[in-house]
Design an enzyme around this catalytic site. Sequence first.
Site, PDB file in Angstrom:
ATOM      1  N   GLY A  10       0.828  -1.205   0.000  1.00 37.53           N
ATOM      2  CA  GLY A  10       0.000   0.000   0.000  1.00 37.53           C
ATOM      3  C   GLY A  10       0.861   1.252   0.000  1.00 37.53           C
ATOM      4  O   GLY A  10       2.091   1.207   0.056  1.00 37.53           O
ATOM      5  N   MET A  12       1.351   3.780   2.284  1.00 37.41           N
ATOM      6  CA  MET A  12       2.215   3.976   3.457  1.00 37.41           C
ATOM      7  C   MET A  12       3.180   2.808   3.646  1.00 37.41           C
ATOM      8  O   MET A  12       4.319   2.999   4.058  1.00 37.41           O
ATOM      9  CB  MET A  12       1.374   4.164   4.720  1.00 37.41           C
ATOM     10  N   THR A  72      -6.615   2.725   9.084  1.00 34.99           N
ATOM     11  CA  THR A  72      -7.855   3.328   9.559  1.00 34.99           C
ATOM     12  C   THR A  72      -9.041   2.552   9.014  1.00 34.99           C
ATOM     13  O   THR A  72      -8.879   1.630   8.231  1.00 34.99           O
ATOM     14  CB  THR A  72      -7.950   4.804   9.102  1.00 34.99           C
ATOM     15  N   ASN A  96      -3.235   8.868  11.950  1.00 33.27           N
ATOM     16  CA  ASN A  96      -2.605   9.843  11.071  1.00 33.27           C
ATOM     17  C   ASN A  96      -1.138   9.992  11.460  1.00 33.27           C
ATOM     18  O   ASN A  96      -0.827  10.435  12.563  1.00 33.27           O
ATOM     19  CB  ASN A  96      -3.315  11.186  11.149  1.00 33.27           C
ATOM     20  N   PHE A  97      -0.249   9.622  10.568  1.00 34.73           N
ATOM     21  CA  PHE A  97       1.187   9.702  10.809  1.00 34.73           C
ATOM     22  C   PHE A  97       1.816  10.897  10.105  1.00 34.73           C
ATOM     23  O   PHE A  97       3.011  10.989   9.953  1.00 34.73           O
ATOM     24  CB  PHE A  97       1.866   8.409  10.332  1.00 34.73           C
ATOM     25  N   HIS A 125      -8.293  14.990   3.079  1.00 38.77           N
ATOM     26  CA  HIS A 125      -7.562  13.747   2.826  1.00 38.77           C
ATOM     27  C   HIS A 125      -7.653  13.399   1.342  1.00 38.77           C
ATOM     28  O   HIS A 125      -8.508  13.913   0.631  1.00 38.77           O
ATOM     29  CB  HIS A 125      -8.158  12.586   3.632  1.00 38.77           C
ATOM     30  N   LYS A 129      -8.881   7.754   1.568  1.00 40.16           N
ATOM     31  CA  LYS A 129      -8.661   7.686   3.016  1.00 40.16           C
ATOM     32  C   LYS A 129      -9.843   6.999   3.667  1.00 40.16           C
ATOM     33  O   LYS A 129     -10.988   7.372   3.485  1.00 40.16           O
ATOM     34  CB  LYS A 129      -8.493   9.099   3.583  1.00 40.16           C
TER      35      LYS A 129
END
Length: 133
Positions: A10, A12, A72, A96-97, A125, A129
């Site tokens: 993905g 991230m 999330t 949320n990073f 977003h 998201k």
Amino acid sequence: MNIAIIGSNGRMGQVLCSKLCEKFDIIKIDKTVPIEEAKDAEILVDFSTGENSAKTAIWCEKNNKKLIIGATGQSKSDMRKILRASECVPIVTAGNFSVGVARLKKALNEIVKEDIQSVSIIEKHHKNKKRIS
């Protein structure tokens, strides 16, 4: 240190793998790789889906592994499973990073010290998201 990235394909997950591989041994877990491949990891980082993060938490509990959840979209049922697992193993969840969010939190701490009458915050977003329900 061995770190397993759940959701490694993905958005991230790819960023984490590219950054962490310079200093750590990374175990990439995605839809095609079973979580059991993370058995040698000291910590798991989950950026998969809300439903899958609950499954990861249960696996971590059974295998005594530390877990960071950045995914999330967890349902209330998913969150109960994660909370239950966190009673046995260390689990950190953060939806949320973003560096921007960290800076915003710091700025807000300063703003609240002032006598400000009105503040507006707009959260935006990317279209994919997932929201925590």
